[in-house]
Enzyme design. Structure first.
Site, PDB file in Angstrom:
ATOM      1  N   GLU A  18       2.816   2.807  -6.805  1.00  0.00           N
ATOM      2  CA  GLU A  18       1.670   2.449  -5.971  1.00  0.00           C
ATOM      3  C   GLU A  18       0.510   1.768  -6.703  1.00  0.00           C
ATOM      4  O   GLU A  18      -0.610   2.292  -6.766  1.00  0.00           O
ATOM      5  CB  GLU A  18       1.150   3.703  -5.249  1.00  0.00           C
ATOM      6  CG  GLU A  18       2.200   4.324  -4.384  1.00  0.00           C
ATOM      7  CD  GLU A  18       1.635   5.292  -3.389  1.00  0.00           C
ATOM      8  OE1 GLU A  18       0.411   5.473  -3.338  1.00  0.00           O
ATOM      9  OE2 GLU A  18       2.431   5.881  -2.645  1.00  0.00           O
ATOM     10  N   GLU A  52       8.916   8.090  -1.110  1.00  0.00           N
ATOM     11  CA  GLU A  52       7.985   9.124  -0.623  1.00  0.00           C
ATOM     12  C   GLU A  52       7.874   9.068   0.900  1.00  0.00           C
ATOM     13  O   GLU A  52       7.732   7.990   1.457  1.00  0.00           O
ATOM     14  CB  GLU A  52       6.566   8.938  -1.190  1.00  0.00           C
ATOM     15  CG  GLU A  52       6.429   9.251  -2.642  1.00  0.00           C
ATOM     16  CD  GLU A  52       5.006   9.059  -3.128  1.00  0.00           C
ATOM     17  OE1 GLU A  52       4.067   9.146  -2.313  1.00  0.00           O
ATOM     18  OE2 GLU A  52       4.829   8.777  -4.329  1.00  0.00           O
TER      19      GLU A  52
HETATM   20  C1  GCO Z   1       0.713   8.484  -2.987  1.00  0.00           C
HETATM   21  C2  GCO Z   1       1.096   9.140  -4.207  1.00  0.00           C
HETATM   22  C3  GCO Z   1       1.307  10.628  -4.103  1.00  0.00           C
HETATM   23  C4  GCO Z   1       0.456  11.327  -3.046  1.00  0.00           C
HETATM   24  C5  GCO Z   1       1.180  11.371  -1.714  1.00  0.00           C
HETATM   25  C6  GCO Z   1       0.317  12.040  -0.652  1.00  0.00           C
HETATM   26  O1  GCO Z   1       1.599   7.962  -2.329  1.00  0.00           O
HETATM   27  O2  GCO Z   1      -0.491   8.446  -2.722  1.00  0.00           O
HETATM   28  O3  GCO Z   1       2.293   8.580  -4.716  1.00  0.00           O
HETATM   29  O4  GCO Z   1       0.930  11.035  -5.391  1.00  0.00           O
HETATM   30  O5  GCO Z   1       0.222  12.647  -3.446  1.00  0.00           O
HETATM   31  O6  GCO Z   1       1.450  10.097  -1.259  1.00  0.00           O
HETATM   32  O7  GCO Z   1      -0.855  11.295  -0.484  1.00  0.00           O
END
Ligand code: GCO
Length: 462
Positions: A172, A364
């Site tokens: 990200e 994710e």
């Molecule tokens: C993101 C990060 C994670 C976060 C999850 C929840 O995508 O922001 O990779 O570390 O904790 O997404 O916000």
């Protein structure tokens, strides 16, 4: 070629990977132990008001000391694959030319524990815990950051690639650049000009490309390499063709005043150039760079990781533009106030696969919930189960239609430090008591185990 076969009907493709995700800074703790140096997040947490309730990740899940217990629990819930990240400041010592042996030894032991449990490690090299000492030397804005990252990546690949084959370079960039270097509400908490943010972004892309080359050249086992950006996923108000095209355009759009988008990052990586819309939108703020940069940035990848949690519904306008559709009052939302829009896992993979033509892995997806142990001592999280059920069905729809999705990693394995939100938002399948360190499987952990065991067929029997 998409994997659509008889196994797909009522299940997921043969070889589809089920997993769970975490990141080093969010779960390890031990921030000042065994030679670990400070990260920009350690410093940011000390800033008054930076993190909700003044929470810090100094201990968090204490995974650094409890990793064997955590792996054992993953094994109990039959997790086949585990996406973890390596802490750059835990393995690299800025002063000495030698890496921090104690830091490397931790990851050695963790990888060995996972493999002994039959769990496949998917390793993210950078998940936001940038070394403070390197930030003090200019951070991502200093072009030398590419060499710093290369040295770190080489050290990790040299040590772990005789066992690790699944690599994700960067998690990200949109988040740590837009929130961390633009708005200043995440670490390192600076507010750069748009031009400087775009220069830093270019360096991140170069660092990504360098890491891909290092993995390809030096991995001791044949590697699979990807990266895990994030951006906005837009869905059509109805499945009318015009609204679908509006949603695609909105998903791939670039806003003129910030870096929160998909294509400014993934077009260079997969297409070898910045998007025209972005060059028009950013104008003079766009970075100047050598044409050869794009050859390095566009080093071929085996998959595109997508971190997708929700979708913004849009509709097309008569003049060909698109506009956001406001959500009905009382729309279902998570504890992060993110709308529950399961179609995000249909449209997001579809739009990206059609633009880039590469396999997709959902690196994710999950939801923040206000979980707590009930009087019976268990943690009931029916919302998370319903959220997961809806989203996996939406993902399955795209797969059946031919979108080449190779895996799904739930965010997150266990409750953890949610950056500037501290411990308020719980994303885990495992409840963590942050005072005692006690882990309690939530109902969703057993539900997900059944999905894994049935290879997705249980989604169609409930
Ligand atoms: C993101 C990060 C994670 C976060 C999850 C929840 O995508 O922001 O990779 O570390 O904790 O997404 O916000």
């Amino acid at each position: 070629m998409a994997i659509v076969s008889s196994e797909t009907a009522g299940g997921f493709p043969k070889g589809f990977v089920w997993g769970v995700s975490t990141s080093a800074y969010q779960i390890e703790g031990a921030t000042r132990e065994d030679g670990r140096e400070a990260s920009v997040w350690d410093t940011f947490c000390q800033r008054e008001g930076a993190v909700l309730s003044g929470d810090t990740a100094d201990v968090t899940c204490d995974h650094y000391h409890r990793f064997r217990e955590d792996v054992k629990l993953m094994s109990e819930f039959q997790v086949p694959a585990y996406r973890l990240s390596i802490s750059w400041p835990r393995v690299m010592s800025t002063d000495s030319s030698q890496p921090n042996e104690l830091g490397l030894a931790f990851y050695d032991a963790l990888i060995d524990e996972l493999l002994a449990a039959g769990i496949s490690p998917w390793v993210t090299l950078f998940h936001w815990d940038f070394p403070q000492s390197r930030h003090d030397q200019g951070g991502w804005l200093n072009p030398r950051c590419v060499d710093w990252f290369a040295e770190y990546a080489s050290t990790v690949v040299e040590r772990l690639s005789d066992r690790v084959t699944q690599w994700i370079t960067v998690n990200e960039p949109q988040c740590f650049l837009h929130f961390g270097h633009g708005l200043g509400i995440n670490a390192p908490g600076v507010k750069l000009s748009l031009a400087d943010q775009l220069t830093a972004a270019h360096h991140v892309l170069l660092a990504h490309g360098r890491a891909v080359a290092i993995i390809r050249e030096h991995a001791k086992l044949p590697p699979q390499v990807g990266w895990a950006p994030v951006g906005i996923t837009c869905s059509p108000a109805t499945e009318d063709r015009a609204h679908q095209e509006a949603a695609r355009r909105a998903t791939m759009d670039v806003k003129a005043d910030n870096l929160w988008n998909n294509t400014w990052f993934s077009d260079p990586v997969f297409l070898g150039h910045y998007p025209e819309e972005g060059l028009r939108a950013y104008g003079k703020a766009a970075p100047k760079y050598a044409a050869s940069d794009m050859q390095h940035i566009a080093a071929p990848l085996d998959f595109l990781g997508l971190n997708i949690y929700t979708a913004m519904p849009v509709e097309s306008q008569a003049d060909g533009s698109w506009s956001e559709v406001s959500l009905a009052p009382g729309t279902a939302r998570t504890a992060f106030d993110w709308p529950v829009r399961e179609e995000c896992l249909y449209w997001g993979p579809k739009f990206h696969a059609e633009r880039y033509g590469v396999p997709i892995v959902i690196t994710e997806n999950g939801m923040a919930n206000i979980d707590w142990p009930a009087r019976d001592g268990r943690v009931h999280d029916p919302q998370r189960i319903d959220y997961l059920h809806r989203h996996l069905l939406a993902l399955h729809r795209g797969i059946v239609e031919g979108v080449d999705v190779r895996g799904y990693f739930h965010w997150s394995w266990m409750d953890n430090f949610e950056w500037a939100e501290g411990f308020r938002r719980r994303f885990g399948l495992i409840y963590v008591d942050f005072e005692s360190g006690l882990r309690r499987p939530k109902d969703s952990a057993a539900w997900y185990r059944e999905v894994i065991r049935s290879h997705g067929r249980s989604l169609f029997t409930e």
